[in-house]
Design an enzyme around this catalytic site. Sequence first.
Site, PDB file in Angstrom:
ATOM      1  N   ARG A 126       0.830  -1.230   0.000  1.00 49.55           N
ATOM      2  CA  ARG A 126       0.000   0.000   0.000  1.00 49.55           C
ATOM      3  C   ARG A 126       0.858   1.272   0.000  1.00 49.55           C
ATOM      4  O   ARG A 126       0.525   2.268   0.624  1.00 49.55           O
ATOM      5  CB  ARG A 126      -0.914   0.044   1.235  1.00 49.55           C
ATOM      6  CG  ARG A 126      -1.987  -0.985   1.272  1.00 49.55           C
ATOM      7  CD  ARG A 126      -2.955  -0.844   0.099  1.00 49.55           C
ATOM      8  NE  ARG A 126      -4.114  -1.688   0.314  1.00 49.55           N
ATOM      9  CZ  ARG A 126      -4.128  -3.000   0.115  1.00 49.55           C
ATOM     10  NH1 ARG A 126      -3.065  -3.613  -0.360  1.00 49.55           N
ATOM     11  NH2 ARG A 126      -5.220  -3.706   0.343  1.00 49.55           N
ATOM     12  N   SER A 201     -10.397  -0.206   3.877  1.00 49.52           N
ATOM     13  CA  SER A 201      -9.603  -0.415   5.092  1.00 49.52           C
ATOM     14  C   SER A 201      -9.082   0.932   5.578  1.00 49.52           C
ATOM     15  O   SER A 201      -8.418   1.634   4.808  1.00 49.52           O
ATOM     16  CB  SER A 201      -8.393  -1.300   4.806  1.00 49.52           C
ATOM     17  OG  SER A 201      -8.791  -2.528   4.269  1.00 49.52           O
ATOM     18  N   GLU A 297      -4.303   3.740   6.403  1.00 47.08           N
ATOM     19  CA  GLU A 297      -4.075   3.389   5.003  1.00 47.08           C
ATOM     20  C   GLU A 297      -4.664   4.487   4.126  1.00 47.08           C
ATOM     21  O   GLU A 297      -4.208   4.720   3.016  1.00 47.08           O
ATOM     22  CB  GLU A 297      -4.748   2.037   4.729  1.00 47.08           C
ATOM     23  CG  GLU A 297      -4.378   1.384   3.425  1.00 47.08           C
ATOM     24  CD  GLU A 297      -5.464   1.494   2.392  1.00 47.08           C
ATOM     25  OE1 GLU A 297      -5.263   1.020   1.284  1.00 47.08           O
ATOM     26  OE2 GLU A 297      -6.521   2.082   2.673  1.00 47.08           O
TER      27      GLU A 297
HETATM   28  N1  EPU Z   1     -10.842 -10.155  10.766  1.00 45.64           N
HETATM   29  C1  EPU Z   1     -11.386 -10.015  12.022  1.00 45.64           C
HETATM   30  N2  EPU Z   1     -12.492  -9.231  12.168  1.00 45.64           N
HETATM   31  C2  EPU Z   1     -13.069  -8.592  11.137  1.00 45.64           C
HETATM   32  C3  EPU Z   1     -12.522  -8.749   9.844  1.00 45.64           C
HETATM   33  C4  EPU Z   1     -11.397  -9.528   9.697  1.00 45.64           C
HETATM   34  O1  EPU Z   1     -10.898 -10.592  12.991  1.00 45.64           O
HETATM   35  O2  EPU Z   1     -14.055  -7.876  11.357  1.00 45.64           O
HETATM   36  C5  EPU Z   1      -9.610 -10.963  10.625  1.00 45.64           C
HETATM   37  C6  EPU Z   1      -9.855 -12.384  10.191  1.00 45.64           C
HETATM   38  O3  EPU Z   1      -8.943 -13.199  10.865  1.00 45.64           O
HETATM   39  C7  EPU Z   1      -9.526 -12.373   8.712  1.00 45.64           C
HETATM   40  C8  EPU Z   1      -8.401 -11.355   8.687  1.00 45.64           C
HETATM   41  O4  EPU Z   1      -8.769 -10.377   9.655  1.00 45.64           O
HETATM   42  O5  EPU Z   1      -9.082 -13.613   8.274  1.00 45.64           O
HETATM   43  C9  EPU Z   1      -8.199 -10.689   7.345  1.00 45.64           C
HETATM   44  O6  EPU Z   1      -9.425 -10.101   6.926  1.00 45.64           O
HETATM   45  P1  EPU Z   1      -9.715  -9.820   5.372  1.00 45.64           P
HETATM   46  O7  EPU Z   1      -9.444 -11.036   4.576  1.00 45.64           O
HETATM   47  O8  EPU Z   1     -11.069  -9.213   5.256  1.00 45.64           O
HETATM   48  O9  EPU Z   1      -8.604  -8.791   4.956  1.00 45.64           O
HETATM   49  P2  EPU Z   1      -7.939  -7.529   5.647  1.00 45.64           P
HETATM   50  O10 EPU Z   1      -6.552  -7.883   6.019  1.00 45.64           O
HETATM   51  O11 EPU Z   1      -8.800  -6.921   6.691  1.00 45.64           O
HETATM   52  C10 EPU Z   1      -6.921  -6.700   3.393  1.00 45.64           C
HETATM   53  C11 EPU Z   1      -6.877  -5.414   2.624  1.00 45.64           C
HETATM   54  C12 EPU Z   1      -8.194  -5.181   1.896  1.00 45.64           C
HETATM   55  C13 EPU Z   1      -8.437  -6.348   0.955  1.00 45.64           C
HETATM   56  C14 EPU Z   1      -8.457  -7.635   1.772  1.00 45.64           C
HETATM   57  C15 EPU Z   1      -8.568  -8.855   0.897  1.00 45.64           C
HETATM   58  C16 EPU Z   1      -5.342  -4.001   3.851  1.00 45.64           C
HETATM   59  C17 EPU Z   1      -5.190  -2.792   4.720  1.00 45.64           C
HETATM   60  N3  EPU Z   1      -6.596  -4.312   3.514  1.00 45.64           N
HETATM   61  O12 EPU Z   1      -7.911  -6.519   4.399  1.00 45.64           O
HETATM   62  O13 EPU Z   1      -8.062  -4.009   1.115  1.00 45.64           O
HETATM   63  O14 EPU Z   1      -9.664  -6.195   0.266  1.00 45.64           O
HETATM   64  O15 EPU Z   1      -7.216  -7.765   2.518  1.00 45.64           O
HETATM   65  O16 EPU Z   1      -7.368  -9.020   0.212  1.00 45.64           O
HETATM   66  O17 EPU Z   1      -4.338  -4.618   3.484  1.00 45.64           O
HETATM   67  C18 EPU Z   1      -8.343  -1.652   1.204  1.00 45.64           C
HETATM   68  O18 EPU Z   1      -7.127  -1.568   1.045  1.00 45.64           O
HETATM   69  O19 EPU Z   1      -9.075  -0.638   1.331  1.00 45.64           O
HETATM   70  C19 EPU Z   1      -8.951  -2.964   1.279  1.00 45.64           C
HETATM   71  C20 EPU Z   1     -10.263  -3.138   1.504  1.00 45.64           C
END
Ligand code: EPU
Length: 301
Positions: A126, A201, A297
């Site tokens: 990012r 995010s 972010e």
């Molecule tokens: N989780 C929780 N609670 C929640 C949501 C998630 O505990 O409410 C935990 C779970 O363990 C889950 C993990 O967080 O497995 C990861 O969640 P998720 O797969 O939704 O991904 P993220 O790490 O929260 C990142 C990107 C997103 C992207 C997703 C999918 C960043 C900052 N964000 O989110 O990107 O869509 O992975 O690849 O790296 C963005 O940049 O705006 C964005 C939405």
Amino acid sequence: MIDGDLEPKYILGGGSNVLFEEDYDGLIVRNAIEGIAILGEDTTEVCLEVGAGVIWQNLVEWCLDRDFGGIENLSLIPGTVGAAPIQNIGAYGVEFESVFDSLDALSTVDGTERSFSKEECEFSYRQSIFKSALKGKYIITKVRLKLTRKDHPLVLDYGQVSQELDHKGIVSPSIQDVSQVICQIRRSKLPDPSVTGNAGSFFKNPVVQKAKYLSLQQDYPEIPGYMVGQDLCKIPAAWMIEKCGWKGYRSGDVGVYPRHALVLVNYGSATGSEIRQLSDCIKKSVREKFGISIDPEVNIV
Ligand code: EPU
């Protein structure tokens, strides 16, 4: 040329990853450069040149219609093509840099045009040179991408992607299948910014030393983490924010999305500074509980 006076200027793409803390006292320039052109192709690869104002999802759909592979995992990310390199947008195991070839940009200082190669963009998670050393110094005008025309190498190992494909009984998925599944996952977790104000995010997932992760695991055996190289570990900020009790929180019109703890939402008339204050409270409680600093972010102006 954009220079000529000392009025502050802000270059906006789609505006979907920006938080204005207050009204902007200066000139806002919205990039509306259109156009998608094929620069060259052979049987395996195609090179596209895309105007920076093209809506990212329109490009994704244009590519899916022609069976050009590489950005299907980036389906439904809001914003414009010109913003993609600034953020090095990423989702479901793919980052924009993997399809990037080069870009053209206009200096906001002296109006000169120059191109940037992949190395010159200094991409990381990012992050790019346009968010660091050259922040505000260039307007991206055109972006060139290299995509596959056949034997698309699919990335299916992130989260629920392969699980959802299995669930649908799809054994050899096409890029269109992958896109469909990803759109479905995103719609189930993330609020649509055209309906509920949000910037995706709000925080980046912090990368910590492996030793720190292992020590947290003593107290929280279920803590998720993904190794980055040998010594570092990326921890989902959403998990920590949820553990701090913020998921679904609402005060007036600001809140934390009930289906994803990493997304701050504006339910109507919240101000930018109220969102910023909520983000500061969340950051503080994560630091106090886990000893980890999480950083925004989104671009805060
Ligand atoms: N989780 C929780 N609670 C929640 C949501 C998630 O505990 O409410 C935990 C779970 O363990 C889950 C993990 O967080 O497995 C990861 O969640 P998720 O797969 O939704 O991904 P993220 O790490 O929260 C990142 C990107 C997103 C992207 C997703 C999918 C960043 C900052 N964000 O989110 O990107 O869509 O992975 O690849 O790296 C963005 O940049 O705006 C964005 C939405």
